[in-house]
Design a protein around this motif. Structure first.
Motif, PDB file in Angstrom:
ATOM      1  N   CYS A 460     101.616  -3.862   0.103  1.00  0.00           N
ATOM      2  CA  CYS A 460     100.239  -3.633   0.525  1.00  0.00           C
ATOM      3  C   CYS A 460     100.108  -3.756   2.037  1.00  0.00           C
ATOM      4  O   CYS A 460      99.477  -2.906   2.690  1.00  0.00           O
ATOM      5  CB  CYS A 460      99.326  -4.634  -0.189  1.00  0.00           C
ATOM      6  SG  CYS A 460      97.587  -4.499   0.266  1.00  0.00           S
ATOM      7  N   LEU A 461     100.706  -4.793   2.625  1.00  0.00           N
ATOM      8  CA  LEU A 461     100.604  -4.978   4.073  1.00  0.00           C
ATOM      9  C   LEU A 461     101.269  -3.837   4.837  1.00  0.00           C
ATOM     10  O   LEU A 461     100.774  -3.411   5.892  1.00  0.00           O
ATOM     11  CB  LEU A 461     101.210  -6.320   4.469  1.00  0.00           C
ATOM     12  CG  LEU A 461     100.470  -7.576   3.975  1.00  0.00           C
ATOM     13  CD1 LEU A 461     101.144  -8.829   4.502  1.00  0.00           C
ATOM     14  CD2 LEU A 461      99.006  -7.541   4.374  1.00  0.00           C
ATOM     15  N   VAL A 462     102.390  -3.359   4.317  1.00  0.00           N
ATOM     16  CA  VAL A 462     103.049  -2.216   4.955  1.00  0.00           C
ATOM     17  C   VAL A 462     102.164  -0.984   4.870  1.00  0.00           C
ATOM     18  O   VAL A 462     102.001  -0.233   5.857  1.00  0.00           O
ATOM     19  CB  VAL A 462     104.422  -1.953   4.306  1.00  0.00           C
ATOM     20  CG1 VAL A 462     104.989  -0.616   4.777  1.00  0.00           C
ATOM     21  CG2 VAL A 462     105.394  -3.079   4.638  1.00  0.00           C
ATOM     22  N   ASP A 463     101.552  -0.753   3.703  1.00  0.00           N
ATOM     23  CA  ASP A 463     100.668   0.403   3.543  1.00  0.00           C
ATOM     24  C   ASP A 463      99.474   0.309   4.488  1.00  0.00           C
ATOM     25  O   ASP A 463      99.057   1.303   5.088  1.00  0.00           O
ATOM     26  CB  ASP A 463     100.182   0.496   2.095  1.00  0.00           C
ATOM     27  CG  ASP A 463     101.268   0.979   1.146  1.00  0.00           C
ATOM     28  OD1 ASP A 463     102.288   1.490   1.632  1.00  0.00           O
ATOM     29  OD2 ASP A 463     101.092   0.824  -0.081  1.00  0.00           O
ATOM     30  N   LEU A 464      98.901  -0.891   4.620  1.00  0.00           N
ATOM     31  CA  LEU A 464      97.774  -1.064   5.542  1.00  0.00           C
ATOM     32  C   LEU A 464      98.204  -0.782   6.971  1.00  0.00           C
ATOM     33  O   LEU A 464      97.459  -0.144   7.747  1.00  0.00           O
ATOM     34  CB  LEU A 464      97.223  -2.483   5.426  1.00  0.00           C
ATOM     35  CG  LEU A 464      96.567  -2.886   4.110  1.00  0.00           C
ATOM     36  CD1 LEU A 464      96.175  -4.355   4.144  1.00  0.00           C
ATOM     37  CD2 LEU A 464      95.335  -2.023   3.825  1.00  0.00           C
ATOM     38  N   ARG A 465      99.370  -1.242   7.346  1.00  0.00           N
ATOM     39  CA  ARG A 465      99.884  -1.016   8.694  1.00  0.00           C
ATOM     40  C   ARG A 465     100.074   0.470   8.952  1.00  0.00           C
ATOM     41  O   ARG A 465      99.698   0.983  10.027  1.00  0.00           O
ATOM     42  CB  ARG A 465     101.198  -1.770   8.888  1.00  0.00           C
ATOM     43  CG  ARG A 465     101.785  -1.646  10.280  1.00  0.00           C
ATOM     44  CD  ARG A 465     102.956  -2.626  10.461  1.00  0.00           C
ATOM     45  NE  ARG A 465     104.070  -2.334   9.550  1.00  0.00           N
ATOM     46  CZ  ARG A 465     105.146  -3.117   9.427  1.00  0.00           C
ATOM     47  NH1 ARG A 465     105.247  -4.233  10.138  1.00  0.00           N
ATOM     48  NH2 ARG A 465     106.110  -2.796   8.592  1.00  0.00           N
TER      49      ARG A 465
END
Length: 541
Positions: A460-465
């Protein structure tokens, strides 16, 4: 990149990071390792002086995992799997803590962990779009907070009248002195007969001169059959770890049993077949006992048949019929966390071990010399509180978390914990919970559950980034749907029929809501589907 001195503000400005993780147990360590590898500036805040979480604190006599050693370990690195060896079928606390320290050392995790740091206040700053964490060692700020605080990390200490007047030492199984305790020649009281007490009582009894156990509710317990781990069995696991890990993730409790699951109903089995199957499971030991038939956790008639088998075992093990009757439960079996033991019931055959039933006549008070029940004083040298934890929510609520508009998490959860997928809370942007309420967590082998959550959060954090998104949080309607879903699934089972810590029933005043979600593989599928469907049920800004 971070700013400040790396150890909180201490008057020199807040320490700023992309991600702050709270807790350095198995969840926090893996979360740190995962995010560090993905290029996130991450720091962990840990109130203890070392890693390990529950295995750092729970050092009571006999403390041992109830999941078999070869399965209670990380799966993310095949090299780690091969280099570590376990000594027993069920690992004891010292060995598990050594494993946690080995992991911390192997991946150089300690340089990004701030030990001896207690989080007192966590506030969302909507203007800055970041979290502010006040600790006893200064302030930290971060875009994201991951609560890796553990499900069983806040000790439940009962408030008995006069407890402060007791003249001897007192202990809690969840906060055991690191130097250990020598009970030789002492008279000891153990209050409680839950999982930790079932493990501790036989060991304490072997040390002390006199043991008095105060029991409010008897528990079902099945033999663990712990023994030195067969080198051939360990070699077989290491040679087939990938296949066996896949099987674990396909099981409803994320663990492979020693005997195949029975799919037929217990209530329809013939007497001879039923007794033979249950005897086999009793001798093998462990949780495979509860997998003998497919409907033990679903059908009251089948459940009672298995419960009666255990009741008869207790009657056959405990010599004194009155003591056996006190130790015999009459509620649903396995609706509470099942206990595994090593000679628990046999301990009550020893002449220096007494059992006091406090179900109808509760403990009146603690006095200077001991424990008073129904007007009778039981003099003791020391008291052990084996009274469990404020499970799943206690630690989170004690950090005074506030979200959008100053909404307190305690108020949001006033009618019981509310999450979406057990991963996030509506109104609390960029805050993730690992194994939180609404996830399978304590109904599973915890480490696979932890790895699944950590991997999902990292993705999720990678996708948000990559999208340039600033915040993510659950939509209120998605959270409401999930709470209803968890309760609907639980209501298909017999779990809610007991006053257990799954419901928060062990904490006075705590709203009773069934917190974990039964069924690990379907949950994993839902999480993957949500992420793949543009994080359905979440709002991204």
């Amino acid at each position: 990149m971070s700013s400040g001195d790396g150890a909180g503000s201490n008057g020199r400005g807040a320490s700023e990071h992309e991600v702050v993780i709270v807790g350095a147990g198995f969840a926090g360590m893996y979360m740190l390792h995962k995010l560090r590898g993905l290029g996130f500036d991450t720091v962990v805040l840990e109130r203890a002086d070392g890693v390990g979480g529950t295995w750092y604190w729970n050092r009571y006599p006999g403390a041992r995992c109830d999941v078999e050693s070869m399965q209670y370990s990380y799966s993310f690195d095949p090299e780690l799997e091969q280099e570590w060896s376990w000594s027993e079928r069920y690992s004891g606390q010292p060995e598990i803590l050594r494993y946690a320290n080995h992991v911390a050392e192997r991946y150089d995790l300690r340089r990004d962990i701030r030990f001896g740091t207690t989080v007192a206040q966590v506030d969302w700053d909507d203007d800055a779009r970041q979290w502010r964490l006040q600790t006893d060692r200064g302030e930290y700020r971060a875009r994201f907070v991951v609560m890796a605080t553990g499900c069983l990390s806040t000790a439940n200490v009962p408030q008995f009248e006069g407890a402060e007047t007791f003249g001897g030492p007192t202990y809690h199984t969840g906060r055991w002195p690191h130097e250990g305790v020598d009970f030789s020649g002492q008279s000891v009281a153990v209050i409680g007969t839950g999982s930790s007490a079932v493990q501790a009582i036989p060991v304490i009894a072997a040390q002390c001169r006199k043991l008095t156990v105060f029991q409010r509710t008897p528990n079902y317990s099945v033999p663990a059959r712990n023994e030195p781990l067969d080198p051939a069995e360990q070699a077989k696991w290491k040679a087939n770890y990938r296949e066996l890990r896949a099987k674990m993730f396909a099981e409803r409790a994320a663990m492979v049993q020693r005997l195949p699951d029975g799919e037929d109903p217990a209530k329809e089995a013939g007497d001879d077949e039923f007794c033979q199957r249950m005897e086999q499971r009793w001798e093998v030991g462990g949780f495979t006992f509860y997998r003998a038939y497919g409907d033990i956790a679903l059908d009251p008639e089948s459940n009672n048949r298995v419960a009666e088998f255990v009741r008869n075992k207790i009657a056959g093990i405990v010599h004194d019929p009155e003591v056996a009757a006190k130790l015999t439960p009459h509620n649903t079996i396995a609706c509470k966390r099942p206990c595994l033991d090593t000679h628990y019931y046999e301990t009550f055959n020893q002449p220096h071990v007494d059992l006091v039933d406090v179900s109808e006549t509760p403990i009146e008070r603690i006095c200077e010399a001991g424990v008073v029940v129904d007007g009778r004083e039981y003099p003791v040298d020391g008291i052990v509180y084996a009274t469990g934890f404020d499970a799943m929510t206690g630690t989170l609520l004690r950090m005074n978390v506030t979200g959008r508009g100053g909404m307190r998490l305690a108020d949001h959860w006033d009618a019981g914990p509310r999450t979406y997928l057990g991963l996030g809370v509506a109104g609390f942007p960029n805050m993730f919970t690992v194994s939180g309420p609404g996830s399978p967590s304590v109904l599973t082998n915890m480490i696979p559950s932890i790895e699944q959550h950590v991997d999902w959060i990292a993705r999720c954090l990678v996708d948000l980034r990559e999208r340039g998104a600033a915040t993510i949080e659950p939509e209120p309607h998605a959270e409401a749907y999930w709470v209803d879903y968890v309760n609907a699934v639980a209501d298909l089972t017999l779990y809610p029929t007991c006053n257990s810590w799954y419901l928060g029933a062990n904490i006075p005043g705590k709203t009773r809501v069934f917190m974990p979600l039964p069924g690990f593989p379907p949950y994993v599928e839902i999480c993957e589907d949500v992420a793949s469907d543009n994080y359905r049920g979440f709002v991204l800004t």
